[in-house]
Design an enzyme around this catalytic site. Structure first.
Site, short mmCIF file in Angstrom:
data_model
loop_
_atom_site.label_atom_id
_atom_site.label_comp_id
_atom_site.label_asym_id
_atom_site.label_seq_id
_atom_site.Cartn_x
_atom_site.Cartn_y
_atom_site.Cartn_z
N CYS A 156 38.69 4.02 -3.78
CA CYS A 156 37.84 3.71 -2.62
C CYS A 156 36.81 4.82 -2.48
O CYS A 156 36.85 5.83 -3.20
CB CYS A 156 38.69 3.60 -1.36
SG CYS A 156 39.54 5.14 -0.94
N SER B 137 52.03 7.23 -2.75
CA SER B 137 50.79 6.64 -2.25
C SER B 137 51.11 5.52 -1.27
O SER B 137 51.61 4.46 -1.66
CB SER B 137 49.96 6.08 -3.42
OG SER B 137 48.94 5.23 -2.95
N SER B 138 50.82 5.74 0.00
CA SER B 138 51.15 4.76 1.03
C SER B 138 50.48 3.42 0.78
O SER B 138 51.11 2.36 0.84
CB SER B 138 50.74 5.29 2.41
OG SER B 138 50.94 4.32 3.41
N ASN B 139 49.18 3.43 0.47
CA ASN B 139 48.48 2.15 0.31
C ASN B 139 48.99 1.39 -0.90
O ASN B 139 49.02 0.16 -0.90
CB ASN B 139 46.96 2.36 0.27
CG ASN B 139 46.47 2.92 -1.05
OD1 ASN B 139 46.19 2.19 -1.99
ND2 ASN B 139 46.36 4.25 -1.13
N CYS C 225 38.84 12.19 4.16
CA CYS C 225 38.11 10.93 4.18
C CYS C 225 37.44 10.75 5.54
O CYS C 225 38.08 10.93 6.58
CB CYS C 225 39.07 9.77 3.92
SG CYS C 225 38.30 8.15 4.11
N SER D 249 43.99 5.24 -4.85
CA SER D 249 43.90 6.54 -5.50
C SER D 249 44.20 6.46 -7.00
O SER D 249 44.36 7.49 -7.66
CB SER D 249 44.87 7.53 -4.83
OG SER D 249 46.16 6.97 -4.69
N GLU E 269 48.69 12.21 6.17
CA GLU E 269 47.67 11.73 7.11
C GLU E 269 48.22 11.72 8.54
O GLU E 269 47.52 12.08 9.49
CB GLU E 269 47.21 10.32 6.73
CG GLU E 269 46.07 9.83 7.62
CD GLU E 269 45.64 8.41 7.33
OE1 GLU E 269 45.20 7.73 8.28
OE2 GLU E 269 45.72 7.98 6.17
N HIS F 55 46.81 10.97 -3.77
CA HIS F 55 48.17 10.77 -4.26
C HIS F 55 48.18 10.02 -5.59
O HIS F 55 48.45 8.82 -5.65
CB HIS F 55 49.01 10.04 -3.22
CG HIS F 55 49.43 10.92 -2.09
ND1 HIS F 55 49.81 10.44 -0.86
CD2 HIS F 55 49.55 12.28 -2.01
CE1 HIS F 55 50.14 11.47 -0.07
NE2 HIS F 55 49.97 12.58 -0.76
#
Length: 330
Positions: free
Chosen positions: A28, A240-242, A113, A285, A143, A57
């Protein structure tokens, strides 16, 4: 069903496979900016460049930057007195961190970010207006630590689940506001917000959705292809959360089995025996080179046709720190 290899006339015994490649996927704008900051700092100031926490991450990204001269630390006290740049990761940091850096006269480049910074500003505004703050997020995620750390201890209450939302007791129900981590499941977050709104009708919501555009777009793309796939691979790291949310979204959308994979070497091939349709996406990421590596691994074992499925176009870019804006693009 098998085919004939027309280049040499031999029978091709590889089974057919359709690969549905989700778009958008991968980097992103915030991740791209953060990595650029480290690379440009190395180019302008030379090694070492210190980075507090993983810049993003992804192990491949971190190892690549280490090879170029970046040194990763978890806390500032691991960094000796130095004139070298100190980069804060894309996830953001508590206020105490830049304060400590200023006290040591460190040269800081902030790679937070901008969409995370927006949540920080929102939290401070709401707190200043007298609201009690609820943060929907995952405990221990950097975060969440960074956002919580914008306000005094105890000012932010973490809500992870609907159960948390149902048992929370506010000081003043009419002075309650909610903010969220930017990388959550869109659907899960809506359910939690709905549960809170049912209990606290005056709940103040973000002026604009806190979950970032990239998280939303990648989840939407997965929802489009998952029902048509026998398996789904999400390229990304386990912290990585997303990326983890994409695995959950794929299975909820109808894919029988979705899995997180960092590199092609991790593929458990027996799990893919007999499949005809594979979905592939990548967390925000994860670099595209890792996606290509996994596609190549399947092409070596299947007669694979790759079909890109695009649900949104992304053209967002964020400004670099002033100190690096005059640098040529790498």
């Amino acid at each position: 069903m098998t085919g004939t290899d027309k280049t040499n006339g031999r029978h091709d015994h590889r089974p057919p496979l359709t690969i549905y490649l989700a778009a958008p996927r991968g980097f992103c704008a915030g991740v791209d900016r953060a990595i650029q900051i480290v690379e440009l700092a190395l180019a302008k100031y030379g090694a070492p460049v210190y980075v507090r926490h993983e810049i993003v991450h992804n192990r491949y990204v971190v190892e690549s930057l280490k090879a170029k001269g970046a040194i990763f630390v978890e806390e500032l006290d691991e960094i000796p007195d130095t004139d070298a740049p100190i980069v804060f990761s894309a996830h953001g940091v508590p206020k105490a961190v830049p304060e400590a850096a200023r006290s040591r006269r460190m040269f800081v480049l902030d790679a937070t970010c901008p969409l995370v910074s927006k949540v920080h500003v929102e939290a401070e505004r709401l707190y200043g207006e007298g609201y009690e703050i609820l943060l929907i997020g995952h405990e221990g995620h950097p975060e969440v630590i960074g956002t919580t750390g914008q306000l005094p201890p105890g000012a932010v209450h973490l809500i992870e689940t609907i159960a948390d939302a149902e048992r929370f007791t506010p000081r003043l129900p009419d002075w309650l506001a909610v903010i969220t981590q930017t990388t959550l499941s869109v659907d899960d977050t809506k359910e939690i917000v709905h549960a809170l709104k049912e209990r606290f009708p005056a709940l103040a919501l973000p002026r604009k959705d806190d979950i970032c555009y990239a998280t939303t777009n990648r989840q939407d793309a997965v929802k489009r292809i998952a029902p048509h796939c026998d398996r789904m691979i999400v390229v990304g790291s386990p912290n990585s959360s997303n990326s983890l949310r994409l695995v959950e979204v794929a299975e909820r959308a109808g894919c029988p089995r979705a899995m997180l994979i960092q590199r092609a070497a991790e593929i458990d091939w027996p799990l893919f025996r007999g499949i005809g349709r594979l979905g592939i996406t990548a967390g925000a990421s994860a670099p595209e080179i890792l996606v290509d590596e996994i596609i190549d691994a399947f092409k070596a074992r299947f007669t694979a046709e790759v079909k890109s499925v695009t649900t949104a176009e992304e053209e967002i870019a964020f400004k670099l720190p002033r100190e690096l804006r005059e640098m040529p693009a790498l």
